[in-house]
Design a protein around this motif. Structure first.
Motif, PDB file in Angstrom:
ATOM      1  N   SER A  70     -63.632  21.030 -15.321  1.00  0.00           N
ATOM      2  CA  SER A  70     -64.223  22.218 -15.284  1.00  0.00           C
ATOM      3  C   SER A  70     -64.144  22.875 -13.951  1.00  0.00           C
ATOM      4  CB  SER A  70     -66.054  22.162 -15.404  1.00  0.00           C
ATOM      5  OG  SER A  70     -66.574  23.325 -15.325  1.00  0.00           O
ATOM      6  N   ALA A  71     -64.421  22.090 -12.780  1.00  0.00           N
ATOM      7  CA  ALA A  71     -64.173  22.528 -11.460  1.00  0.00           C
ATOM      8  C   ALA A  71     -62.527  22.883 -11.278  1.00  0.00           C
ATOM      9  CB  ALA A  71     -64.437  21.463 -10.386  1.00  0.00           C
ATOM     10  N   LYS A  73     -60.501  24.404 -13.619  1.00  0.00           N
ATOM     11  CA  LYS A  73     -60.450  25.346 -14.207  1.00  0.00           C
ATOM     12  C   LYS A  73     -60.946  26.655 -13.305  1.00  0.00           C
ATOM     13  CE  LYS A  73     -60.617  23.315 -18.859  1.00  0.00           C
ATOM     14  NZ  LYS A  73     -61.586  23.203 -20.141  1.00  0.00           N
ATOM     15  N   VAL A  74     -61.874  26.499 -12.783  1.00  0.00           N
ATOM     16  CA  VAL A  74     -62.768  27.534 -12.073  1.00  0.00           C
ATOM     17  C   VAL A  74     -61.586  27.820 -10.822  1.00  0.00           C
ATOM     18  CG1 VAL A  74     -64.311  28.097 -10.250  1.00  0.00           C
ATOM     19  CG2 VAL A  74     -65.015  27.012 -12.494  1.00  0.00           C
ATOM     20  N   GLU A  77     -58.592  29.620 -12.362  1.00  0.00           N
ATOM     21  CA  GLU A  77     -58.928  31.082 -12.556  1.00  0.00           C
ATOM     22  C   GLU A  77     -58.905  31.925 -11.497  1.00  0.00           C
ATOM     23  OE1 GLU A  77     -62.162  30.585 -15.114  1.00  0.00           O
ATOM     24  OE2 GLU A  77     -61.117  29.970 -16.709  1.00  0.00           O
ATOM     25  N   HIS A  78     -59.633  31.362 -10.413  1.00  0.00           N
ATOM     26  CA  HIS A  78     -59.661  31.689  -9.021  1.00  0.00           C
ATOM     27  C   HIS A  78     -58.303  32.422  -8.464  1.00  0.00           C
ATOM     28  CE1 HIS A  78     -61.786  33.477  -5.673  1.00  0.00           C
ATOM     29  NE2 HIS A  78     -61.044  32.640  -4.646  1.00  0.00           N
TER      30      HIS A  78
END
Length: 112
Positions: A70-71, A73-74, A77-78
């Motif tokens: 999850s981290a 993926k963030v 995306e950033h």
């Protein structure tokens, strides 16, 4: 515009920087995919087996793997959003520079 008629913003450098962010996002996405394959629930369950004693450990590893994915993926995306923003800045700057050049009597070829 600078005194010599050039721009303060170098379009080539802007495109290069945007491409670097894009490549980092792409690479991170590839690492994330591999990470998920190697540490996903199925891989962890297969690694620990189905012993009663391993259920708690398996659950902890699965939770940790999901948190890390999850981290990642963030961050992916950033990085992607930064690359998009840099591309937009570059495009807008090129248009603005061309329009300003015309206002100061220069054609797109740089001649007066």
């Amino acid at each position: 515009m600078a005194d010599d008629g050039s721009s303060f913003y170098e379009p080539t450098a802007g495109r290069s920087l945007a491409r670097k962010f894009e490549m980092q996002a792409y690479d991170l996405r590839a690492y994330l995919k591999r990470f998920e394959e190697e540490t996903g629930e199925e891989a962890i369950t297969d690694g620990f087996g189905v012993l009663t004693e391993s259920a708690e450990v398996t659950s902890a590893y699965i939770s940790y793997s999901e948190d890390v994915a999850s981290a990642m993926k963030v961050v992916h995306e950033h990085l992607d959003r930064i690359a998009d923003a840099l591309r937009k800045v570059n495009a807008n700057t090129e248009v603005t520079d061309d329009e300003l050049a015309v206002l100061f009597g220069k054609s797109k070829g740089g001649e007066q």
